[in-house]
Write a protein that holds these residues in place. Structure first.
Motif, PDB file in Angstrom:
ATOM      1  N   UNK A 237       0.845  -1.192   0.000  1.00 60.88           N
ATOM      2  CA  UNK A 237       0.000   0.000   0.000  1.00 60.88           C
ATOM      3  C   UNK A 237       0.878   1.239   0.000  1.00 60.88           C
ATOM      4  N   UNK A 238       0.542   2.180  -0.855  1.00 59.58           N
ATOM      5  CA  UNK A 238       1.291   3.438  -0.914  1.00 59.58           C
ATOM      6  C   UNK A 238       1.003   4.266   0.333  1.00 59.58           C
ATOM      7  N   UNK A 265       2.005   0.233   3.563  1.00 60.29           N
ATOM      8  CA  UNK A 265       2.670  -1.061   3.712  1.00 60.29           C
ATOM      9  C   UNK A 265       3.636  -1.241   2.555  1.00 60.29           C
ATOM     10  N   UNK A 266       4.912  -1.445   2.803  1.00 61.26           N
ATOM     11  CA  UNK A 266       5.561  -1.468   4.114  1.00 61.26           C
ATOM     12  C   UNK A 266       5.516  -0.094   4.777  1.00 61.26           C
ATOM     13  N   UNK A 267       5.834  -0.084   6.055  1.00 58.60           N
ATOM     14  CA  UNK A 267       5.687   1.149   6.824  1.00 58.60           C
ATOM     15  C   UNK A 267       6.551   2.251   6.214  1.00 58.60           C
ATOM     16  N   UNK A 268       5.956   3.399   5.908  1.00 55.87           N
ATOM     17  CA  UNK A 268       6.710   4.446   5.209  1.00 55.87           C
ATOM     18  C   UNK A 268       7.733   5.138   6.106  1.00 55.87           C
ATOM     19  N   UNK A 269       8.757   5.640   5.462  1.00 56.27           N
ATOM     20  CA  UNK A 269       9.767   6.449   6.139  1.00 56.27           C
ATOM     21  C   UNK A 269       9.393   7.917   5.964  1.00 56.27           C
ATOM     22  N   UNK A 314       6.415  11.206   3.086  1.00 55.55           N
ATOM     23  CA  UNK A 314       6.380   9.808   3.512  1.00 55.55           C
ATOM     24  C   UNK A 314       6.640   8.934   2.292  1.00 55.55           C
ATOM     25  N   UNK A 315       7.610   7.995   2.398  1.00 56.55           N
ATOM     26  CA  UNK A 315       8.000   7.154   1.263  1.00 56.55           C
ATOM     27  C   UNK A 315       8.030   5.689   1.685  1.00 56.55           C
ATOM     28  N   UNK A 321       4.108  10.298  -0.675  1.00 57.01           N
ATOM     29  CA  UNK A 321       3.121  11.363  -0.574  1.00 57.01           C
ATOM     30  C   UNK A 321       3.675  12.430   0.351  1.00 57.01           C
ATOM     31  N   UNK A 322       3.074  13.600   0.313  1.00 60.04           N
ATOM     32  CA  UNK A 322       3.585  14.700   1.130  1.00 60.04           C
ATOM     33  C   UNK A 322       2.465  15.689   1.405  1.00 60.04           C
TER      34      UNK A 322
END
Length: 477
Positions: A237-238, A265-269, A314-315, A321-322
């Motif tokens: 998931x984005x 998913x995976x957890x974004x940085x 968030x990546x 996204x931002x």
């Protein structure tokens, strides 16, 4: 996610007996996704959702739950001096009871502690040794303190702390599931302090982790002894922000905090920027994150250079996204304590004459003017008027009375301080002429009272008395 087994009963076949003891067990093996951030990391695991009783090497028992907020703990270490001093207090016999104040010329100029390499999150199996390494600098040489979920760690058979010239290492021997915790390092010297944290996850040998974000479920049937393997792929998931920050105005020198929440998913940085400049942990900026996807950028002392556009990105491997918000820093107004440039002095007037007491004060911001009579605040009325314009004020008494005689005080006050001026008012009351003295009219006497005649001589009669003879006993004659 769950697995449901359905038994289809063929027509004409009796229903088989299913004893209560015959139950199917499932083993769920899933990958734990690592949560990364600058300085503070977190994991989502089964251990973090269990309340455990942990015996620390310093003899303190502490109940660890997922309610422990490492970002709050770090903030208190940095900002609350009394809390930091109490939690880092050493025991008798420890070598580093006091913070080192000796300046070492070989370490360069005097400087607060700095962290060159932060500890990394670790995921290990039970029975292995865990190790956190941190490279730091500072002059005087910083004193190092390690914490486990907010409790200080001391050297013991379980924990070993080794500090060299520019590196400190925490080693946890023979790790168990109870060692899954947040580990925080505090480095401090007389010029400042700094903190950093990492998270340790300890898994049991029965748990197997599958790569590429896949989860494998194994169904064990006690009735047939047959294992069915069901492999389920997790859908990537984005990142998506479910809560973002809003524009705000902050006065220079104040603290502000930007909070957001992101899923994926995976957890974004998550990365923070101010005016396209990436923000990293320093003495003024703190990046916070917890396990539920909440992220925050905290600025402890807002500066004019922080004014501008705040961007959060968030990546993950599925995309990025931002969002943006604006921080408007209001320049701190210079304050000046009030000062009287015009004062009133002691005054004497006659009853019925008008009185005007004038005073003017300057200051930044403009001071507030108040009046008192013999220490009691004056409430304006028709017989006593107060006119105030900015820092100038006038007290008017149209017709002075004897009751107006008193000490009058004018006070000027603002956020920078206060000052006062006072004087006495005398009211002269005209004296009334003394009343005319009245004469007493006494009636004339009608009877003359003559004085009593002087008394005549007093006659005293004396009688002859024969003197008694002395008594002589018989026989002595």
């Amino acid at each position: 996610e769950a697995i449901c087994s359905v038994y289809i009963q063929p027509e004409g076949v009796p229903v088989p007996a299913h004893p209560a003891s015959q139950q199917q067990s499932y083993r769920h093996v899933s990958e734990t996704v690592e949560h990364k951030s600058y300085g503070t990391q977190g994991y989502t695991s089964e251990q973090s959702r269990q309340t455990q009783k942990i015996a620390y090497t310093n003899g303190t028992d502490y109940s660890s739950t997922d309610d422990f907020k490492v970002d709050t703990f770090e903030y208190r270490l940095l900002r609350e001096v009394s809390f930091r001093e109490s939690i880092t207090k050493r025991y008798v016999g420890e070598s580093d009871i006091y913070i080192n104040t000796e300046i070492d010329k070989s370490l360069g100029p005097v400087s607060p502690p700095k962290i060159a390499q932060k500890p990394r999150n670790s995921k290990l199996q039970e029975g292995t040794d865990a190790q956190f390494q941190v490279q730091l600098s500072g002059n005087p040489r910083p004193r190092v303190t390690w914490f486990k979920n907010g409790q200080r760690i001391v050297n013991s058979n379980k924990h070993e702390i080794v500090t060299t010239h520019n590196q400190t290492t925490l080693r946890i021997k023979n790790t168990q599931k109870s060692d899954s915790s947040h580990y925080t390092l505090l480095a401090e010297n007389p010029n400042g302090c700094i903190v950093t944290s990492a998270y340790l996850v300890v898994e049991s040998p029965q748990e197997t982790y599958v790569q590429d974000h896949k989860s494998q479920y194994i169904l064990d049937s006690q009735q047939t002894g047959i294992e069915e393997r069901v492999e389920i792929s997790e859908k990537a998931l984005a990142p998506q922000f479910v809560r973002v920050c809003q524009d705000r105005d902050v006065t220079e020198g104040k603290m502000t905090r930007f909070d957001c929440r992101v899923t994926g998913r995976p957890y974004p940085e998550v990365t923070w920027f101010i005016n396209e400049r990436q923000i990293r942990d320093d003495y003024n900026h703190k990046i916070l994150v917890n396990e539920s996807g909440n992220h925050a950028l905290m600025i402890t002392n807002v500066d004019l250079r922080d004014s501008g556009v705040v961007t959060c990105i968030a990546r993950n491997k599925s995309g990025e996204t931002s969002f943006q918000c604006r921080l408007n820093v209001i320049e701190k107004e210079q304050v000046v304590a009030p000062k009287f440039v015009e004062r009133f002095s002691t005054l004497s007037v006659r009853e019925g004459e008008p009185v005007a007491l004038n005073a003017r004060a300057v200051g930044t911001p403009t001071p507030r003017i108040t009046w008192q009579k013999d220490g009691v605040p004056i409430i304006p009325n028709p017989e006593l008027r107060i006119n105030t314009d900015g820092g100038a004020s006038t007290l008017d008494i149209p017709r002075a009375k004897a009751s107006d005689a008193a000490w009058y005080q004018c006070t000027a006050q603002n956020v920078a301080g206060s000052t006062a001026t006072r004087a006495r008012l005398y009211v002269e009351v005209p004296k009334e002429p003394p009343p005319e003295q009245k004469r007493l009219h006494l009636p004339r006497p009608t009877k003359i009272i003559e004085p009593e005649p002087a008394p005549g001589p007093e006659i005293i009669y004396l009688r002859h008395v024969e003197r008694a003879r002395p008594y002589i006993p018989p026989g002595e004659e």
